[in-house]
Structures are given as structure tokens and as C-alpha cells.
Design an enzyme around this catalytic site. Sequence first.
Site, PDB file in Angstrom:
ATOM      1  N   SER A 360     -67.260 -39.485  21.343  1.00 51.11           N
ATOM      2  CA  SER A 360     -68.359 -38.715  21.934  1.00 51.11           C
ATOM      3  C   SER A 360     -67.831 -37.403  22.526  1.00 51.11           C
ATOM      4  O   SER A 360     -67.267 -36.588  21.803  1.00 51.11           O
ATOM      5  CB  SER A 360     -69.082 -39.577  22.975  1.00 51.11           C
ATOM      6  OG  SER A 360     -70.296 -38.985  23.363  1.00 51.11           O
ATOM      7  N   ASP A 417     -76.282 -42.414  13.860  1.00 48.19           N
ATOM      8  CA  ASP A 417     -75.922 -41.863  15.176  1.00 48.19           C
ATOM      9  C   ASP A 417     -76.399 -40.417  15.268  1.00 48.19           C
ATOM     10  O   ASP A 417     -75.871 -39.525  14.593  1.00 48.19           O
ATOM     11  CB  ASP A 417     -74.410 -41.940  15.370  1.00 48.19           C
ATOM     12  CG  ASP A 417     -73.987 -41.526  16.775  1.00 48.19           C
ATOM     13  OD1 ASP A 417     -74.870 -41.223  17.603  1.00 48.19           O
ATOM     14  OD2 ASP A 417     -72.770 -41.508  17.041  1.00 48.19           O
ATOM     15  N   HIS A 483     -74.320 -45.372  18.753  1.00 48.65           N
ATOM     16  CA  HIS A 483     -73.291 -44.468  19.267  1.00 48.65           C
ATOM     17  C   HIS A 483     -72.167 -45.220  19.980  1.00 48.65           C
ATOM     18  O   HIS A 483     -71.167 -44.615  20.361  1.00 48.65           O
ATOM     19  CB  HIS A 483     -73.925 -43.458  20.221  1.00 48.65           C
ATOM     20  CG  HIS A 483     -73.007 -42.369  20.670  1.00 48.65           C
ATOM     21  ND1 HIS A 483     -72.396 -41.490  19.796  1.00 48.65           N
ATOM     22  CD2 HIS A 483     -72.565 -42.019  21.910  1.00 48.65           C
ATOM     23  CE1 HIS A 483     -71.631 -40.651  20.467  1.00 48.65           C
ATOM     24  NE2 HIS A 483     -71.713 -40.945  21.749  1.00 48.65           N
TER      25      HIS A 483
END
Length: 560
Positions: A360, A417, A483
Amino acid sequence: MQTINSALPSNMNNLSVFNTRRATFQCCGISRLNPATAVASSQSTTYKPITIASSSDTARTRTHLSNLEKLLQKTEPIVLNNPTNKAADSSAAGESRGHTRGNILEGLSLPGIWSAGAKKSADEMSPRHLNRLQRLLSKSQEYSPRDNLGSRWRDYHGRNDWAGMLDPLDANLRREVIRYGEFVQAAYHAFNSHPATSVDSQSTQDVTLRDKSYKVTKSLYATSSIGLPKWIDEVAPDLGWMTQRSSWIGYVAVCDDKREIARMGRRDIVIALRGTSTCLEWAENLRDVLVPLSGTTNDDNNDNNNNETAQPKVECGFSSLFTTPNGDVPSLANSVVQEIRRLMDLYKGETLSISVTGHSLGAALAVLVGDELSTSVSDVPPVAVYSFGGPRVGNRAFANRINSNNVKVLRIVNAQDVITRVPGMFVSEELDHKLQSTALGGRVLDMIDNTMPWAYTHVGAELRVDTKMSPYLKPNADVACCHDLEAYLHLVDGFMASDSPFRSNAKRSLLKLLSEQGANVKKLYVSKAKSSLMKTKSFDLEGAMNPLMRAPSFNESCAQ
């Protein structure tokens, strides 16, 4: 009476002939592919000369059936997908044997024979197979063998951008990718265990690595340029770590095991960075306007870009977290550069590699780390970035800069995602590449890059997985699950190729996935897991199945 009696022998002969013909008619109705029918029919008639099913005939028929079955099993499945072959086979069969062969093949259910492998793979992952499910839920880890990379380590480190190794996925690369993902999990666990730890007290011993061949050498911090009012700390003093400007974001580790160094073919240095966790980090994520990369000008990049006016730009928030210092706390960029220089001096003369990994926000910062090392450290070892669920970082000029500096980036992307499609315009990378390959499309994209503040593009090679391919996760799993880092590692562990089903012999345990994403696991597997855990009583059931459970120790994290 005499006339009638004299005619009887002749009538009896005719009757004998009639019976013989009737028996012969019955024999013609007998199939040679059905020995049982032949035997029964032969026993029903009184005329031995017309019996056709002897023991030798039955044996030959059975041998014929056995050979036919072997022949059908050796048939290549690809024939079914070739219309030309199918038409030719159908025509030949019609000319030689009419409809008889077609009826036999239809009766043998050939699709069931040819799809046996796929059915077996699906059955092995079925929740009905409790033995396999219990193994996947066991705390005793099962490990995949680690092959000796030796002289091939540069290929696995991206020398050729992992060409030919991603689809289908190379088994050794799968294990390496999962291993680097678990370094990021260690960073998450270290921060979540001590979120309020100050800069001065955070020590390297707080990071617990599953791979014991590495040792942590330095802690890393990221500082936000955004400041919140002091009254927020007064209102919620226990949540001060959520608003502090500098936060522990990762670490540097180096391989210190001789056997592992020999296996990998070099001494590997890992830089692992966690994702967004504090309020200020979330605020920085929202600053999605492109800004010039720190320390660059248009003149510095004329040689690296086809468009002379292009300037490398990156997202404002990412750049802020990467380059902002805080008093005695150096910026993340300076900390990484200083530590790498120190390790290069310490292990001077050895073959080294630098592997930067993140998830991320950490994935975006990992790309910036790779760029910084390639430009600020002379004679830097080969640098590879492993990005899990990373957003776009910069514009096309920045991507060109990364490529020209020989920084290799492998983006592990979940097709479901949404974070991997932001910031910037929602344009697929495939369309972007097609436009770039044409003269007109390239000029249009160059114009957009120079005028639009959100002209982002991805960089590097892509390993694409999909939540919908997992037999354990719901196809409509929520955004958080798509995610989630553990979900990423689960998908990579089961990925074989884009046109292949989920790997039936995947090694990764489901414990962590159930604990963090239990609501997104199919109910049938959840119920079977509960009953299985009740039977084994290996550990606290409620703790394992509750998403709000205590954070498991990293030693309990799942094996590859």
C-alpha cells in the site's frame, strides 16, 4: 391320412429350417461388445452349431474393450478445442462406421474422462476433505523446498524484468515473492504491537522476523509535513500516536546466515515498509497532486526522456512522507541512503543485492526508495522493488527515470483491488501502452502528462492475481479484503497461471486469513473450519475465528 403322413417329414424339415433362420436372426441382434448378452442368447437356443460366444470370443471382446479404453485415455484434450480436427474426425467416422462409433463414444462420456484432472483439483480443495482443511488450519507449518538459486539469482531479482517467469508463475519466484511479503508483515506486526513507541525508544529488537537468516540493522521513520492542532492531543491523549508527525514505518535487515547466502548466491539487504496506519499518513495519501521530484529539474532529465519538457513528478503526499525531517529525526530518504552506504562498506568485496518491499503506502515509498538509491549511492548493488497492492506513484517521466536507472519493479496486483488504480485517471495500463505505441497516441499522452496534474502511470512488471480465483474467498469480497496483505500472499501462493485454476497443493495456512478476513471467507469453509478446530482442540477457537482477536505472534504467520 397317408397323404398327410407322407407330407409330415417334409413339413418337419421346413420347420427345422424356419427355426434355424429364427435362431440366426437372434444371433445378429447380439452385440459383440456385450459378452453377457452373447452368453445368455447362446444358452437360450437348442442349436449348438449357431452358438457364437465361446470363451475365447469373450476374452477377445474384453481385450478389445480394454484397448479401446486405453486408447481413449491417451487422447490429447487439445483435440476437443480444435474445430478442424473435430470436423475431420466426425467426417471420417461417418464414412467408415456410420453412427455406430458416435453412439459408443457418447455412451462412454469422454468429457468426464478428459476433465478428470480438473475435477480432482477441485475435489482436493473442497471443504468435504477435512484432512486437507485440518492441515491448512494447523499451527505446525509446512514449508516448500527452497531451491538453490546460485548463478540464477539475478534473473529472480529482475535482471530481465522477470520475463517468462510471471505467467505461468515460476515456483522459485513464488516463494521469493511470498518471503518478501512476510518481511512487510513483520513491519506491520512491530508497529501494531507498539504504536505509541517514540522515536528514541523504538529499537530493532522489537521486529520479529520469521526468516531467522536475516537480522535487523536499522529502524526507519516517516515524517508528515502536516501538523494538527495541539488541542487534539489534549482531548485524546491516549491516541497521540495517531497524530504524531513521525512514525515508525519499517526497517532495514541483512542476511547473516552463510548457508542462506550460498543458497541465494549473494548477501541480500531487505528494506521493508508497512502501509498507512496513522491519521497524518491518511491525510498525506489524499494529497494526490503531482509535484516535481525533489532535487530534479527539466535539464537533468532531457537525456532520459523523449519529450524534452517532461519532468519527473510524484504524488505530493508520498514525497512529503519520504523527504520531510523532524528535528533530530532524519527523513526516510536520508536514513535509507546512510544505512545502505554503511552496509556496503561493511560487506565490501561481497556480492550484494538490495530488495525493497512494501504494501500500500509502503509500496509507493518503496519505489521512491529504489529511485533514491539509484541516484544517490555510487556503485549501488542491483535494486529490485516488490510492491504489494501499490498505488500509482508518479508520471510517465518518473517511470522513464526508474527504467533508465535500472531499478527493477515487480508490482503484485489484485485485479479486484481499487487502490492499484489510483491516484490519477481511471485508465487501464493496457490502453495506456497501446496509445503509447502509436505516434498520435504518444503525442496525446505527452500533452496530458505536461498539462494534467493527475497524469499518473505505473512502472515495472506486473504479477496479476484475482480474488475470484480463490476457492476459499467470496467472489464479492469487500474492498478491505481485496487490499489486505495476507489475502495477497494467499492469492500468490495459489496462483499458477492466468488460465489455470487455484493451485490445489498450496502450502499457505488459512489461519491468518480466517482471523483477519473471516467475513470474506466462504461460509462453508468457515463452518468446516470451526468444526475441525473443535475436534483437534489445537488452540483457542474463539481467538482464531474472531477478526478482533489479539494480533498473532509473527511466528504463527503462515508458511509458504
